[in-house]
Design a protein around this motif. Structure first.
Motif, PDB file in Angstrom:
ATOM      1  N   HIS A  74       0.874  -1.119   0.046  1.00 48.27           N
ATOM      2  CA  HIS A  74      -0.024   0.119  -0.079  1.00 48.27           C
ATOM      3  C   HIS A  74       0.859   1.283   0.037  1.00 48.27           C
ATOM      4  O   HIS A  74       0.818   2.234  -0.753  1.00 48.27           O
ATOM      5  CB  HIS A  74      -0.692   0.178   1.281  1.00 48.27           C
ATOM      6  N   GLN A  75       1.953   1.015   0.635  1.00 46.43           N
ATOM      7  CA  GLN A  75       2.692   2.331   0.755  1.00 46.43           C
ATOM      8  C   GLN A  75       3.448   2.598  -0.529  1.00 46.43           C
ATOM      9  O   GLN A  75       3.678   3.734  -0.892  1.00 46.43           O
ATOM     10  CB  GLN A  75       3.956   2.184   1.817  1.00 46.43           C
ATOM     11  N   LEU A  76       3.829   1.537  -1.311  1.00 43.77           N
ATOM     12  CA  LEU A  76       4.657   1.449  -2.657  1.00 43.77           C
ATOM     13  C   LEU A  76       3.472   2.074  -3.590  1.00 43.77           C
ATOM     14  O   LEU A  76       3.850   2.884  -4.285  1.00 43.77           O
ATOM     15  CB  LEU A  76       4.997   0.219  -2.885  1.00 43.77           C
ATOM     16  N   GLN A  77       2.204   1.706  -3.586  1.00 45.07           N
ATOM     17  CA  GLN A  77       1.145   2.277  -4.277  1.00 45.07           C
ATOM     18  C   GLN A  77       1.000   3.856  -4.005  1.00 45.07           C
ATOM     19  O   GLN A  77       0.959   4.423  -5.114  1.00 45.07           O
ATOM     20  CB  GLN A  77      -0.168   1.474  -4.005  1.00 45.07           C
ATOM     21  N   LEU A  78       1.079   4.334  -3.047  1.00 42.34           N
ATOM     22  CA  LEU A  78       0.768   5.542  -2.664  1.00 42.34           C
ATOM     23  C   LEU A  78       1.984   6.324  -3.148  1.00 42.34           C
ATOM     24  O   LEU A  78       1.829   7.420  -3.540  1.00 42.34           O
ATOM     25  CB  LEU A  78       0.807   5.847  -0.984  1.00 42.34           C
ATOM     26  N   LYS A  81       1.754   6.611  -6.739  1.00 44.99           N
ATOM     27  CA  LYS A  81       0.625   7.797  -7.126  1.00 44.99           C
ATOM     28  C   LYS A  81       1.285   9.283  -7.000  1.00 44.99           C
ATOM     29  O   LYS A  81       1.041  10.076  -7.882  1.00 44.99           O
ATOM     30  CB  LYS A  81      -0.375   7.646  -6.252  1.00 44.99           C
ATOM     31  N   GLU A  82       2.051   9.299  -6.038  1.00 44.54           N
ATOM     32  CA  GLU A  82       2.861  10.463  -6.055  1.00 44.54           C
ATOM     33  C   GLU A  82       3.882  10.886  -7.023  1.00 44.54           C
ATOM     34  O   GLU A  82       3.730  12.159  -7.592  1.00 44.54           O
ATOM     35  CB  GLU A  82       3.803  10.520  -4.532  1.00 44.54           C
ATOM     36  N   VAL A  83       4.797  10.008  -7.372  1.00 39.23           N
ATOM     37  CA  VAL A  83       5.524  10.185  -8.499  1.00 39.23           C
ATOM     38  C   VAL A  83       4.950  10.507  -9.573  1.00 39.23           C
ATOM     39  O   VAL A  83       5.120  11.269 -10.601  1.00 39.23           O
ATOM     40  CB  VAL A  83       6.311   8.910  -8.478  1.00 39.23           C
ATOM     41  N   GLN A  84       3.649   9.736  -9.916  1.00 41.49           N
ATOM     42  CA  GLN A  84       2.826  10.023 -11.112  1.00 41.49           C
ATOM     43  C   GLN A  84       2.437  11.528 -11.137  1.00 41.49           C
ATOM     44  O   GLN A  84       2.216  12.113 -12.127  1.00 41.49           O
ATOM     45  CB  GLN A  84       1.471   9.176 -11.051  1.00 41.49           C
TER      46      GLN A  84
END
Length: 120
Positions: A74-78, A81-84
């Protein structure tokens, strides 16, 4: 009347019964003498097998401990998203810079043309 002689004793059934009893005694004696060896061999083989299974289980547990958890994913997904979002911002900035560069190129081209035409 003549006396009847007693029936003759037949050794066949008695001999067969004696041989059967000896076979049973032989089987029991063989089982008694080899039971410890079989148990020890089977116990040793089972112990070795259990040691191999313990080693494999420890390896699997170590592998599973190294795997990312649900929270890690989940942290990796967040973070992705931030990088995106940052990439979208950078794309917008780059488009703005490209438009500025196009205008500057147009101004520089006009200056060049004016200077080249004015020198004639």
């Amino acid at each position: 009347m003549t006396p009847t002689p007693p029936p003759a004793f037949d050794l066949g059934p008695a001999l067969a019964l004696t041989l059967a009893a000896l076979n049973i005694v032989n089987i029991l004696y063989t089982w008694w003498r080899t039971r410890d060896q079989n148990v020890e061999t089977r116990f040793r083989a089972g112990s070795e097998r259990m040691d191999r299974l313990d080693t494999r289980l420890a390896s699997v547990e170590q592998t599973l401990r190294a795997q990312p958890s649900k929270d890690d994913l989940h942290q990796l997904q967040l973070a992705l998203k931030e990088v995106q979002g940052e990439l979208k911002t950078m794309t917008a900035i780059m488009e703005g810079n490209n438009k500025i560069m196009e205008r500057l190129e147009g101004i520089v081209a006009r200056h060049e043309n004016h200077l080249l035409d004015g020198a004639k």
